[in-house]
Write a protein that holds these residues in place. Structure first.
Motif, short mmCIF file in Angstrom:
data_model
loop_
_atom_site.label_atom_id
_atom_site.label_comp_id
_atom_site.label_asym_id
_atom_site.label_seq_id
_atom_site.Cartn_x
_atom_site.Cartn_y
_atom_site.Cartn_z
N UNK A 62 0.84 -1.21 0.00
CA UNK A 62 0.00 0.00 0.00
C UNK A 62 0.87 1.25 0.00
N UNK A 63 1.93 1.22 0.80
CA UNK A 63 2.85 2.35 0.85
C UNK A 63 3.50 2.59 -0.51
N UNK A 64 3.88 1.51 -1.19
CA UNK A 64 4.48 1.64 -2.52
C UNK A 64 3.51 2.28 -3.49
N UNK A 81 -8.80 -6.94 -5.91
CA UNK A 81 -9.56 -8.03 -5.28
C UNK A 81 -10.45 -7.47 -4.18
N UNK A 82 -11.42 -8.25 -3.77
CA UNK A 82 -12.31 -7.84 -2.70
C UNK A 82 -11.53 -7.58 -1.41
N UNK A 83 -10.54 -8.43 -1.15
CA UNK A 83 -9.72 -8.28 0.07
C UNK A 83 -8.90 -6.98 0.03
N UNK A 84 -8.29 -6.70 -1.11
CA UNK A 84 -7.52 -5.47 -1.24
C UNK A 84 -8.43 -4.25 -1.18
N UNK A 85 -9.61 -4.34 -1.79
CA UNK A 85 -10.57 -3.23 -1.73
C UNK A 85 -10.93 -2.94 -0.28
N UNK A 86 -11.10 -3.98 0.51
CA UNK A 86 -11.42 -3.81 1.92
C UNK A 86 -10.28 -3.10 2.65
N UNK A 87 -9.04 -3.47 2.34
CA UNK A 87 -7.88 -2.80 2.95
C UNK A 87 -7.83 -1.32 2.56
N UNK A 91 -8.26 1.74 5.33
CA UNK A 91 -7.15 2.67 5.55
C UNK A 91 -7.44 4.07 5.01
N UNK A 92 -8.55 4.23 4.33
CA UNK A 92 -8.90 5.54 3.76
C UNK A 92 -8.20 5.83 2.45
N UNK A 97 -6.53 7.12 -3.94
CA UNK A 97 -6.21 6.34 -5.13
C UNK A 97 -7.49 6.07 -5.92
N UNK A 98 -7.45 6.33 -7.21
CA UNK A 98 -8.61 6.04 -8.06
C UNK A 98 -8.68 4.54 -8.28
#
Length: 114
Positions: A62-64, A81-87, A91-92, A97-98
């Protein structure tokens, strides 16, 4: 513990627009590779990052993504992915990020309706 490598495929789509297609894991060990690849994008104002092939993205990943955003005019994430979307939501980062309204499911991108 095995570590999956990150592969970054760079495709120039049009003047000032490039797509980075990531495959593997975007984590502490591989996040610097994304930052380095983005540093090579001299003069690109629009960067699409396709994350459909990413199986894992941790806080370093995410930092990258944020570092890449600072280095170019605009980035758009696809294949999230759904999991990354949730992260991203928790985290706001969806505010910064678009994110294209797609969901990666078993390696295929499905456009979400709504």
């Amino acid at each position: 513990m095995s570590h999956q490598l990150l592969t970054i495929e760079v495709t120039r789509l049009a003047a000032g627009h490039v797509r980075l297609r990531l495959t593997g894991e975007l984590d502490y060990g591989t996040a610097p590779e994304l930052v380095a690849a983005a540093a090579e994008l001299h003069g690109e104002q629009h960067v699409t990052i396709d994350l459909a092939g990413v199986g894992l993205c941790d806080s370093s990943g995410l930092s990258a993504l944020l570092v890449v955003r600072r280095g170019v005019g605009a980035i758009r994430l696809t294949g999230v992915s759904a999991r990354l979307q949730q992260m991203l939501d928790r985290t706001g980062l969806t505010e910064l990020l678009a994110v294209e309204n797609t969901v990666a499911v078993d390696g295929a991108n499905l456009r979400a309706l709504g």
